[in-house]
Scaffold this active site. Structure first.
Site, PDB file in Angstrom:
ATOM      1  CE  LYS A 223      -4.333  -1.971   1.508  1.00 26.07           C
ATOM      2  NZ  LYS A 223      -5.376  -2.127   2.537  1.00 26.07           N
ATOM      3  NE  ARG A 257      -7.458  -8.478   0.745  1.00 23.78           N
ATOM      4  CZ  ARG A 257      -7.062  -7.690  -0.248  1.00 23.78           C
ATOM      5  NH1 ARG A 257      -6.072  -6.845  -0.069  1.00 23.78           N
ATOM      6  NH2 ARG A 257      -7.679  -7.747  -1.417  1.00 23.78           N
TER       7      ARG A 257
HETATM    8  C1  PT1 Z   1      -7.817  -4.607   3.449  1.00 25.24           C
HETATM    9  C2  PT1 Z   1      -8.115  -4.624   2.045  1.00 25.24           C
HETATM   10  C3  PT1 Z   1      -9.169  -5.483   1.608  1.00 25.24           C
HETATM   11  N1  PT1 Z   1      -7.458  -3.849   1.140  1.00 25.24           N
HETATM   12  C4  PT1 Z   1      -9.512  -6.204   3.830  1.00 25.24           C
HETATM   13  N2  PT1 Z   1      -9.834  -6.261   2.517  1.00 25.24           N
HETATM   14  C5  PT1 Z   1      -7.815  -3.891  -0.163  1.00 25.24           C
HETATM   15  N3  PT1 Z   1     -10.179  -6.980   4.731  1.00 25.24           N
HETATM   16  C6  PT1 Z   1      -8.844  -4.741  -0.576  1.00 25.24           C
HETATM   17  C7  PT1 Z   1      -3.055   2.156  -1.029  1.00 25.24           C
HETATM   18  O1  PT1 Z   1      -3.036   3.039  -0.151  1.00 25.24           O
HETATM   19  O2  PT1 Z   1      -6.883  -3.831   3.949  1.00 25.24           O
HETATM   20  N4  PT1 Z   1      -8.519  -5.392   4.295  1.00 25.24           N
HETATM   21  N5  PT1 Z   1      -9.501  -5.512   0.293  1.00 25.24           N
HETATM   22  C8  PT1 Z   1      -7.066  -3.028  -1.168  1.00 25.24           C
HETATM   23  N6  PT1 Z   1      -7.295  -1.630  -0.925  1.00 25.24           N
HETATM   24  C9  PT1 Z   1      -6.282  -0.682  -1.006  1.00 25.24           C
HETATM   25  C10 PT1 Z   1      -6.330   0.459  -0.198  1.00 25.24           C
HETATM   26  C11 PT1 Z   1      -5.201  -0.875  -1.841  1.00 25.24           C
HETATM   27  C12 PT1 Z   1      -5.293   1.364  -0.202  1.00 25.24           C
HETATM   28  C13 PT1 Z   1      -4.154   0.046  -1.884  1.00 25.24           C
HETATM   29  C14 PT1 Z   1      -4.190   1.177  -1.059  1.00 25.24           C
HETATM   30  O3  PT1 Z   1      -2.138   2.015  -1.857  1.00 25.24           O
END
Ligand code: PT1
Length: 282
Positions: A223, A257
């Protein structure tokens, strides 16, 4: 925590920390750019993750990263359901469905999915009912705003307390809707409506989220918080991701994850070996 989640008949033992492998079924996650070969590609990826120690596979057909556009229901169903059917048939590990749509929850459960992972914490109309009917464990994640706009000026009084309050409310709403507390997991939602400092504070104080006694899931892999600290591009964040996952586990995360399963599983093996006391004089 002596705890085994029943994921549609497939056990997920959370008495030691586990790796959840990310399987994104979106067109841009495949080299041919089309969804025609998505099931084969996902199966190969899953096989690789399982060989490297993954405990659960998280299938998602709608990106929720900052700025991502919503995906229509029929498209999301077309992407994820064939993949879930094949994964459930082919492998022993449980399959999680990453969705906020009640229709996708129901179809995924019918296809054999073992856990519902909802970044909207069952806030969509009908989601609580769908999850209750599915009878599966549910991960309730915190998000401020929605993926399209969540990174514009996120604000909290106390980021940990505010998120804990939100999750407590979502637990209460879920229980009131017929989802047993024993089936709920919590996730503070790294990167979902949080500044760099919010994300760092969440990881520093992650142990506070253990207070309700529910299993904790953390997704921080690759992230932007890690990019901001290291100055590295998304495909150069493996070491930062492993470090963050290990810090999460050290503070009580039950599931991490991740994209990089092999690297994370090795780190957790070291954590496990060091953490497990043996009284045999070595
Ligand atoms: C998470 C999650 C998810 N993240 C759960 N499910 C994502 N339970 C998808 C960035 O800042 O943390 N927990 N499902 C993906 N979402 C992101 C959010 C991807 C922020 C990248 C960023 O780069």
């Amino acid at each position: 925590m002596k705890l085994i989640l029943d994921c549609a008949g497939k056990p997920l033992d959370l008495s030691s920390p586990k790796v959840m492998g990310i399987l994104n079924i979106t067109p841009d996650s495949f080299s041919d750019g089309g969804r025609h070969f998505a099931p084969d590609d996902a199966l190969r990826q899953a096989e690789h993750m399982i060989a490297n120690g993954v405990a659960i596979l998280d299938v998602g057909g709608e990106s929720t990263r900052p700025g991502a556009e919503a995906v229509p229901l029929d498209k999301e169903l077309d992407r994820v359901i064939p993949v879930i059917e094949r994964l459930v048939d082919a492998f022993e590990v449980p399959v999680s469905i990453d969705t906020s749509k009640p229709e996708v929850m129901a179809a995924a459960a019918a296809a054999g999915a073992g856990l519902i992972n909802d970044v909207a914490a069952l806030r969509a109309p009908g989601a609580i009912e769908a999850a209750a009917a599915a009878g599966l464990p549910v991960c309730l994640m915190h998000m401020q705003g929605d993926p399209r706009t969540m990174q514009t000026a996120p604000q909290y009084d106390d980021v940990v307390v505010d998120i804990m309050d939100y999750l407590t409310q979502r637990v209460a709403a879920s229980e009131a809707g017929g989802i047993a507390r024993e089936r709920l997991l919590l996730d503070p939602g790294f990167g979902f409506g949080k500044t760099l400092q919010h994300n760092l504070t969440l990881l520093r104080r992650l142990a506070e989220f253990r207070e309700p006694g529910l299993p904790l899931l953390v997704g921080i892999s690759r992230k932007s918080v890690l990019g901001k600290v290291t100055g590295r591009a998304v495909d150069e964040r493996v070491s930062a991701s492993v470090a963050a996952a290990l810090m999460a586990v050290e503070r009580g995360a039950h599931i991490v994850r991740v994209h990089d399963v092999a690297e994370t599983a090795d780190a957790l093996k070291i954590w496990q070996a060091v953490t497990t006391e043996r009284f045999e004089g070595d």
